[in-house]
Scaffold this motif. Structure first.
Motif, short mmCIF file in Angstrom:
data_model
loop_
_atom_site.label_atom_id
_atom_site.label_comp_id
_atom_site.label_asym_id
_atom_site.label_seq_id
_atom_site.Cartn_x
_atom_site.Cartn_y
_atom_site.Cartn_z
N TYR A 140 35.88 20.60 96.77
CA TYR A 140 34.54 20.87 96.26
C TYR A 140 33.68 21.54 97.33
O TYR A 140 32.99 22.51 97.06
N ILE A 141 33.72 21.01 98.56
CA ILE A 141 32.89 21.57 99.63
C ILE A 141 33.36 22.96 100.01
O ILE A 141 32.56 23.89 100.14
N VAL A 142 34.68 23.14 100.17
CA VAL A 142 35.18 24.45 100.60
C VAL A 142 34.96 25.51 99.51
O VAL A 142 34.39 26.57 99.77
N PHE A 143 35.39 25.22 98.29
CA PHE A 143 35.32 26.24 97.25
C PHE A 143 33.95 26.30 96.57
O PHE A 143 33.44 27.38 96.31
N GLY A 144 33.38 25.15 96.26
CA GLY A 144 32.12 25.13 95.54
C GLY A 144 30.91 25.45 96.38
O GLY A 144 29.99 26.15 95.94
N GLU A 145 30.89 24.97 97.62
CA GLU A 145 29.71 25.15 98.46
C GLU A 145 29.86 26.29 99.47
O GLU A 145 29.02 27.15 99.54
N ILE A 146 30.93 26.27 100.24
CA ILE A 146 31.07 27.26 101.31
C ILE A 146 31.41 28.64 100.74
O ILE A 146 30.77 29.64 101.09
N LEU A 147 32.42 28.72 99.86
CA LEU A 147 32.82 30.01 99.31
C LEU A 147 32.00 30.42 98.09
O LEU A 147 32.05 31.57 97.66
N GLY A 148 31.27 29.48 97.52
CA GLY A 148 30.39 29.80 96.39
C GLY A 148 31.12 30.08 95.09
O GLY A 148 30.60 30.76 94.22
N ILE A 149 32.33 29.55 94.93
CA ILE A 149 33.07 29.73 93.68
C ILE A 149 32.59 28.67 92.69
O ILE A 149 32.55 27.49 92.99
N ALA A 150 32.22 29.11 91.51
CA ALA A 150 31.69 28.19 90.50
C ALA A 150 32.82 27.33 89.95
O ALA A 150 33.76 27.84 89.34
N LEU A 151 32.71 26.03 90.17
CA LEU A 151 33.67 25.08 89.61
C LEU A 151 33.13 24.59 88.28
O LEU A 151 31.91 24.52 88.09
N PRO A 152 34.00 24.24 87.34
CA PRO A 152 33.52 23.79 86.03
C PRO A 152 32.60 22.58 86.14
O PRO A 152 32.89 21.63 86.87
N LYS A 153 31.48 22.64 85.44
CA LYS A 153 30.51 21.55 85.44
C LYS A 153 30.81 20.57 84.32
O LYS A 153 31.49 20.89 83.35
N SER A 154 30.26 19.39 84.43
CA SER A 154 30.46 18.34 83.43
C SER A 154 29.46 18.48 82.30
O SER A 154 28.47 19.18 82.41
N VAL A 155 29.74 17.77 81.21
CA VAL A 155 28.81 17.70 80.09
C VAL A 155 28.55 16.23 79.78
O VAL A 155 29.34 15.35 80.11
N GLY A 156 27.40 15.98 79.16
CA GLY A 156 27.07 14.63 78.72
C GLY A 156 26.84 13.66 79.86
O GLY A 156 26.17 13.97 80.85
N MET A 157 27.41 12.48 79.73
CA MET A 157 27.24 11.41 80.70
C MET A 157 27.76 11.82 82.08
O MET A 157 27.19 11.47 83.11
N PHE A 158 28.84 12.57 82.13
CA PHE A 158 29.42 13.00 83.40
C PHE A 158 28.45 13.90 84.16
O PHE A 158 28.38 13.86 85.38
N ALA A 159 27.69 14.73 83.45
CA ALA A 159 26.77 15.66 84.11
C ALA A 159 25.67 14.90 84.82
O ALA A 159 25.24 15.28 85.92
N LYS A 160 25.17 13.82 84.24
CA LYS A 160 24.08 13.05 84.86
C LYS A 160 24.56 12.36 86.13
O LYS A 160 23.88 12.37 87.15
N VAL A 161 25.74 11.77 86.06
CA VAL A 161 26.27 11.07 87.23
C VAL A 161 26.59 12.06 88.34
O VAL A 161 26.27 11.84 89.51
N LEU A 162 27.22 13.17 87.99
CA LEU A 162 27.61 14.14 89.00
C LEU A 162 26.44 14.95 89.53
O LEU A 162 26.51 15.49 90.63
N GLY A 163 25.35 15.02 88.78
CA GLY A 163 24.15 15.69 89.28
C GLY A 163 23.62 15.01 90.52
O GLY A 163 23.13 15.66 91.45
N PHE A 164 23.71 13.69 90.54
CA PHE A 164 23.28 12.91 91.71
C PHE A 164 24.13 13.26 92.93
O PHE A 164 23.62 13.54 94.01
N PHE A 165 25.46 13.26 92.75
CA PHE A 165 26.34 13.57 93.86
C PHE A 165 26.23 15.03 94.29
O PHE A 165 26.37 15.35 95.46
N ASP A 166 25.98 15.91 93.35
CA ASP A 166 25.81 17.32 93.68
C ASP A 166 24.60 17.53 94.57
O ASP A 166 24.62 18.34 95.50
N GLY A 167 23.53 16.77 94.30
CA GLY A 167 22.35 16.84 95.14
C GLY A 167 22.62 16.35 96.56
O GLY A 167 22.07 16.86 97.53
#
Length: 171
Positions: A140-167
């Motif tokens: 996640y850090i290498v591809f999603g943050e450093i390289l800026g490759i968009a990884l698939p996002k969650s929907v529903g309940m998963f999106a709320k929980v992962l929004g916290f960790f993404d922050g």
């Protein structure tokens, strides 16, 4: 011989499942304006690759079955275990790709690595959890943050929980 027929039928069913997943994965994905293939390219590519490998496996099984039709040769226990692990690994990859649009990258990747580690023989649950979390965060850090490759996002309940960790993980 009956086991071979069941295995071939299951391989056919899994191939149909992968083909359907290929057309359903990324169906609602927004188009990319740049040359970037988008977040749903790799899951669809993996499903296509898995589908082709399943077809090759099915053809090889068919050829071997026709050659041994007159001979009743029993496979060794090691060959059966290897074949079962290979098959379960293919099912795990299909499960990983098909659930990705719903659960998103992080939970799906963690579960995939945990189950695959268990399949490969690791039985210490705590170690499986720590390793799958570490590998997922690294990817996640290498591809999603450093390289800026968009990884698939969650929907529903998963999106709320992962929004916290993404922050927490955003740089």
């Amino acid at each position: 011989m009956k086991g071979n027929k069941v295995e071939r039928l299951f391989l056919i069913a899994l191939a149909v499942f992968c083909a359907a997943g290929f057309f359903l994965a990324g169906k609602e994905a927004p188009g990319s304006a740049s040359a970037d293939p988008g977040a749903y390219f790799w899951p669809r590519f993996l499903l296509l690759l898995l589908f082709l490998l399943l077809l090759i496996n099915l053809i090889c099984e068919w050829i071997i079955y026709n050659k041994k039709k007159g001979n009743v040769l029993e496979k060794s226990e090691t060959e059966r275990l290897h074949k079962r692990r290979q098959f379960v690994g293919m099912v795990l990859v299909a499960w990983f790709v098909i659930l990705m649009p719903v659960t998103g990258f992080v939970p799906d990747c963690m579960l995939f690595f945990a189950f695959y580690g268990y399949l490969l023989g690791e039985r210490r649950i705590l170690l499986l959890g720590v390793r799958s979390l570490a590998v997922t965060l690294f990817i996640y850090i290498v591809f999603g943050e450093i390289l800026g490759i968009a990884l698939p996002k969650s929907v529903g309940m998963f999106a709320k929980v992962l929004g916290f960790f993404d922050g927490l993980l955003s740089f």
